[in-house]
Scaffold this motif. Structure first.
Motif, PDB file in Angstrom:
ATOM      1  N   ASP A 180     -11.729 -13.884   0.513  1.00  0.00           N
ATOM      2  CA  ASP A 180     -12.702 -13.523  -0.503  1.00  0.00           C
ATOM      3  C   ASP A 180     -11.994 -12.967  -1.742  1.00  0.00           C
ATOM      4  OD1 ASP A 180     -14.505 -11.013  -1.589  1.00  0.00           O
ATOM      5  OD2 ASP A 180     -15.704 -12.786  -1.111  1.00  0.00           O
ATOM      6  N   ASP A 181     -12.496 -13.340  -2.920  1.00  0.00           N
ATOM      7  CA  ASP A 181     -11.847 -12.901  -4.164  1.00  0.00           C
ATOM      8  C   ASP A 181     -11.782 -11.386  -4.278  1.00  0.00           C
ATOM      9  OD1 ASP A 181     -11.339 -15.464  -4.979  1.00  0.00           O
ATOM     10  OD2 ASP A 181     -13.076 -15.596  -6.327  1.00  0.00           O
ATOM     11  N   THR A 182     -12.822 -10.711  -3.797  1.00  0.00           N
ATOM     12  CA  THR A 182     -12.832  -9.251  -3.874  1.00  0.00           C
ATOM     13  C   THR A 182     -11.718  -8.659  -3.020  1.00  0.00           C
ATOM     14  OG1 THR A 182     -15.226  -9.258  -4.235  1.00  0.00           O
ATOM     15  CG2 THR A 182     -14.223  -7.183  -3.522  1.00  0.00           C
ATOM     16  N   ILE A 183     -11.570  -9.175  -1.812  1.00  0.00           N
ATOM     17  CA  ILE A 183     -10.514  -8.683  -0.922  1.00  0.00           C
ATOM     18  C   ILE A 183      -9.140  -9.050  -1.475  1.00  0.00           C
ATOM     19  CG2 ILE A 183      -9.518  -8.872   1.390  1.00  0.00           C
ATOM     20  CD1 ILE A 183     -12.272  -9.238   2.504  1.00  0.00           C
ATOM     21  N   ARG A 184      -9.022 -10.265  -1.995  1.00  0.00           N
ATOM     22  CA  ARG A 184      -7.739 -10.688  -2.560  1.00  0.00           C
ATOM     23  C   ARG A 184      -7.330  -9.785  -3.723  1.00  0.00           C
ATOM     24  NH1 ARG A 184      -4.868 -15.520  -2.395  1.00  0.00           N
ATOM     25  NH2 ARG A 184      -6.567 -16.473  -1.209  1.00  0.00           N
ATOM     26  N   THR A 185      -8.282  -9.472  -4.608  1.00  0.00           N
ATOM     27  CA  THR A 185      -7.988  -8.601  -5.748  1.00  0.00           C
ATOM     28  C   THR A 185      -7.562  -7.218  -5.276  1.00  0.00           C
ATOM     29  OG1 THR A 185      -9.566  -9.797  -7.142  1.00  0.00           O
ATOM     30  CG2 THR A 185      -8.945  -7.574  -7.835  1.00  0.00           C
ATOM     31  N   ALA A 186      -8.279  -6.691  -4.262  1.00  0.00           N
ATOM     32  CA  ALA A 186      -7.931  -5.377  -3.726  1.00  0.00           C
ATOM     33  C   ALA A 186      -6.573  -5.402  -3.047  1.00  0.00           C
ATOM     34  CB  ALA A 186      -9.007  -4.909  -2.749  1.00  0.00           C
ATOM     35  N   LEU A 187      -6.265  -6.509  -2.374  1.00  0.00           N
ATOM     36  CA  LEU A 187      -4.985  -6.650  -1.687  1.00  0.00           C
ATOM     37  C   LEU A 187      -3.839  -6.663  -2.689  1.00  0.00           C
ATOM     38  CD1 LEU A 187      -3.381  -7.211   0.911  1.00  0.00           C
ATOM     39  CD2 LEU A 187      -3.840  -9.654   0.555  1.00  0.00           C
ATOM     40  N   VAL A 188      -3.987  -7.421  -3.757  1.00  0.00           N
ATOM     41  CA  VAL A 188      -2.948  -7.492  -4.784  1.00  0.00           C
ATOM     42  C   VAL A 188      -2.737  -6.122  -5.426  1.00  0.00           C
ATOM     43  CG1 VAL A 188      -2.429  -8.431  -7.070  1.00  0.00           C
ATOM     44  CG2 VAL A 188      -3.244  -9.948  -5.243  1.00  0.00           C
ATOM     45  N   ALA A 189      -3.834  -5.422  -5.716  1.00  0.00           N
ATOM     46  CA  ALA A 189      -3.725  -4.094  -6.329  1.00  0.00           C
ATOM     47  C   ALA A 189      -3.017  -3.116  -5.399  1.00  0.00           C
ATOM     48  CB  ALA A 189      -5.113  -3.576  -6.694  1.00  0.00           C
ATOM     49  N   ALA A 190      -3.345  -3.173  -4.099  1.00  0.00           N
ATOM     50  CA  ALA A 190      -2.725  -2.262  -3.133  1.00  0.00           C
ATOM     51  C   ALA A 190      -1.237  -2.557  -2.973  1.00  0.00           C
ATOM     52  CB  ALA A 190      -3.436  -2.358  -1.790  1.00  0.00           C
ATOM     53  N   LEU A 191      -0.870  -3.825  -2.953  1.00  0.00           N
ATOM     54  CA  LEU A 191       0.545  -4.186  -2.853  1.00  0.00           C
ATOM     55  C   LEU A 191       1.308  -3.731  -4.089  1.00  0.00           C
ATOM     56  CD1 LEU A 191       0.295  -7.766  -1.323  1.00  0.00           C
ATOM     57  CD2 LEU A 191       1.425  -5.803  -0.270  1.00  0.00           C
ATOM     58  N   ALA A 193       0.600  -1.311  -6.117  1.00  0.00           N
ATOM     59  CA  ALA A 193       0.678   0.153  -6.128  1.00  0.00           C
ATOM     60  C   ALA A 193       1.395   0.708  -4.898  1.00  0.00           C
ATOM     61  CB  ALA A 193      -0.727   0.751  -6.204  1.00  0.00           C
ATOM     62  N   LYS A 194       1.753  -0.176  -3.965  1.00  0.00           N
ATOM     63  CA  LYS A 194       2.393   0.239  -2.699  1.00  0.00           C
ATOM     64  C   LYS A 194       1.538   1.278  -1.979  1.00  0.00           C
ATOM     65  CE  LYS A 194       7.083  -0.879  -4.187  1.00  0.00           C
ATOM     66  NZ  LYS A 194       6.618  -1.719  -5.306  1.00  0.00           N
ATOM     67  N   ASP A 195       0.235   0.981  -1.941  1.00  0.00           N
ATOM     68  CA  ASP A 195      -0.743   1.864  -1.300  1.00  0.00           C
ATOM     69  C   ASP A 195      -0.882   1.459   0.166  1.00  0.00           C
ATOM     70  OD1 ASP A 195      -2.942   3.319  -0.460  1.00  0.00           O
ATOM     71  OD2 ASP A 195      -4.053   3.036  -2.335  1.00  0.00           O
ATOM     72  N   VAL A 196      -0.105   2.105   1.020  1.00  0.00           N
ATOM     73  CA  VAL A 196      -0.057   1.734   2.440  1.00  0.00           C
ATOM     74  C   VAL A 196      -1.407   1.956   3.114  1.00  0.00           C
ATOM     75  CG1 VAL A 196       0.999   2.299   4.657  1.00  0.00           C
ATOM     76  CG2 VAL A 196       2.420   2.121   2.604  1.00  0.00           C
ATOM     77  N   ALA A 197      -2.066   3.063   2.801  1.00  0.00           N
ATOM     78  CA  ALA A 197      -3.356   3.362   3.424  1.00  0.00           C
ATOM     79  C   ALA A 197      -4.381   2.276   3.102  1.00  0.00           C
ATOM     80  CB  ALA A 197      -3.858   4.726   2.969  1.00  0.00           C
ATOM     81  N   ALA A 198      -4.420   1.857   1.849  1.00  0.00           N
ATOM     82  CA  ALA A 198      -5.364   0.816   1.451  1.00  0.00           C
ATOM     83  C   ALA A 198      -5.029  -0.504   2.133  1.00  0.00           C
ATOM     84  CB  ALA A 198      -5.352   0.653  -0.061  1.00  0.00           C
ATOM     85  N   LEU A 199      -3.747  -0.804   2.291  1.00  0.00           N
ATOM     86  CA  LEU A 199      -3.348  -2.050   2.953  1.00  0.00           C
ATOM     87  C   LEU A 199      -3.770  -2.054   4.418  1.00  0.00           C
ATOM     88  CD1 LEU A 199       0.200  -2.587   1.420  1.00  0.00           C
ATOM     89  CD2 LEU A 199      -1.821  -4.017   1.058  1.00  0.00           C
ATOM     90  N   ARG A 200      -3.605  -0.935   5.093  1.00  0.00           N
ATOM     91  CA  ARG A 200      -4.031  -0.863   6.504  1.00  0.00           C
ATOM     92  C   ARG A 200      -5.540  -1.048   6.625  1.00  0.00           C
ATOM     93  NH1 ARG A 200       0.104   0.622   9.684  1.00  0.00           N
ATOM     94  NH2 ARG A 200       1.829   1.846   8.778  1.00  0.00           N
TER      95      ARG A 200
END
Length: 397
Positions: A180-191, A193-200
């Protein structure tokens, strides 16, 4: 008291000292670009919105000022990035079959600043090469960017390399074919920013939850930054997918050649930095100055930029804000004040001819107007034009 002289937030005048530095930098960069064979183009400040936001330019929608054209009634946009315009020029106006190298320099306007300290009116300079799909184009682009920064007076440069194909290869290697585009956008942003909590958290949602290794691989991707060892670590951690293999191979090739030609620049990798993910299609790079958190130059490959104009051509390029670079150099005294000659004002034809001759030779001559002999000039007058033995002569102050 009237406040009519106040400017909007994050908009500022460029005063003489900074304007001089900006103009000197513009000349340095455009001269470097010309030495590589890049041709200067000047796209308009505004054009039809659907052209500005075509293709990858749609990521600029929220950053673009919009207005209605009083002549046609159509919606116009003030450019927030010149790259889509240059792609349009390459595709429709030049329409060459051969490799095309283009450069530009002009203001862009943003609805919101990119950071709390940023201007909403950057002076964007960019260089782009169209028509070559090989890594030679990436190498030329990065070398040009580094030469421009070094020629501007910067040292201790660091270039970080990455490739947006890695995330696509990782997802495909994990068996995730649709996201999903929403999840993909959030995934790219988390990567990025190196946001480990968001990635999990993301790894436990939707299709990612069906891939048992998703959390481990995505979190591990945020640790892949540093020197050449990063590429070996990536080969061990990331799925053995053709896109991953190709990206790591290309990054290694590019880094090796940069170290050969630019030994004074530190070359490293940051494989989770996906800044501009929607824009780039392959390798990308960011150049930092020592101690700087924000990149001075960003660039890479964006082969899809001209597709919407009916001509999909390989494309590589970079851009930077000359105002930011000028401020940095001012804080480090990287651009010295140009020395000048001080001359009296007078009607003596010999004096006026001497001033014209000096200016024709490339000297800056500041004539002191009557009654202003003690004014402070922005130029460093280290010489003066004086009448010595009946002749106007330049002598040291």
């Amino acid at each position: 008291m009237s406040s009519a002289w106040l400017l909007p937030e994050h908009i500022a005048d460029v005063l003489p000292a900074q304007a001089r530095r900006v103009e000197e930098l513009r000349r340095i960069w455009l001269d470097v670009a010309r030495s590589y064979g890049y041709e200067l183009v000047m796209p308009p400040l505004l054009e039809h919105l659907d052209s500005l936001l075509s293709g990858t330019g749609r990521a600029l929608d929220l950053r673009t000022f919009k207005l209605v054209d009083q002549l046609s009634g159509r919606t116009l946009g003030v450019r927030a990035d010149a790259t889509p315009q240059v792609a349009r020029i390459d595709a429709h106006l030049l329409n060459r079959d051969s490799v095309t190298r283009l450069c530009y320099c002009g203001p862009v306007l943003h609805t919101r600043p990119a950071s709390p300290q940023a201007s909403r009116e950057p002076l964007q300079l960019g260089c782009e090469i169209y028509g070559h799909a090989g890594l030679e184009a990436e190498l030329e682009s990065t070398e040009l960017a580094l030469e421009g920064l070094l020629g501007s007076g910067l040292t201790d440069l660091v270039i970080d390399l990455a490739d947006v194909r890695l995330i696509e290869g990782v997802l495909a290697g994990l068996g995730i074919t649709a996201l999903d585009d929403t999840i993909r956008t959030a995934l790219v942003a988390a990567l990025t920013a190196k946001d480990v909590a968001a990635l999990r958290e993301l790894a436990a949602q939707g299709p990612l939850a069906a891939a048992p290794d998703a959390a481990r691989v995505l979190v591990g991707l945020t640790t892949l930054y540093g020197g050449d060892e990063v590429l070996d670590q990536a080969r061990a951690l990331l799925p053995d997918h053709p896109m991953v293999v190709a990206a790591l191979r290309d990054l290694g090739w590019l880094a090796g050649h940069l170290r050969q030609t630019r030994a004074e620049v530190r070359v490293g990798f940051d494989l989770s930095d996906l800044s501009g993910y929607a824009y780039y299609s392959g390798t990308r790079f960011a150049v930092y100055g020592a101690g700087l958190a924000d990149a001075l130059v960003r660039g890479g490959r964006y082969d899809e930029v001209g597709a919407v104009f009916g001509r999909r051509r390989p494309a590589v390029g970079f851009s930077l804000d000359l105002k930011v670079l000028a401020e940095l150099l001012a804080s480090r005294s990287g651009l010295a004040v140009r020395p000048a000659v001080r001359a009296p004002w007078g009607e003596d034809p010999a004096l006026r001819q001497a001033v014209r001759t000096l200016r024709g030779q490339g000297h800056t001559v500041v004539c002191v107007l009557p009654g202003h002999e003690h004014d402070v000039q922005e130029f460093d007058c280290d010489r003066e034009l004086a009448l010595v033995d009946g002749r106007w002569t330049v002598r040291a102050l």
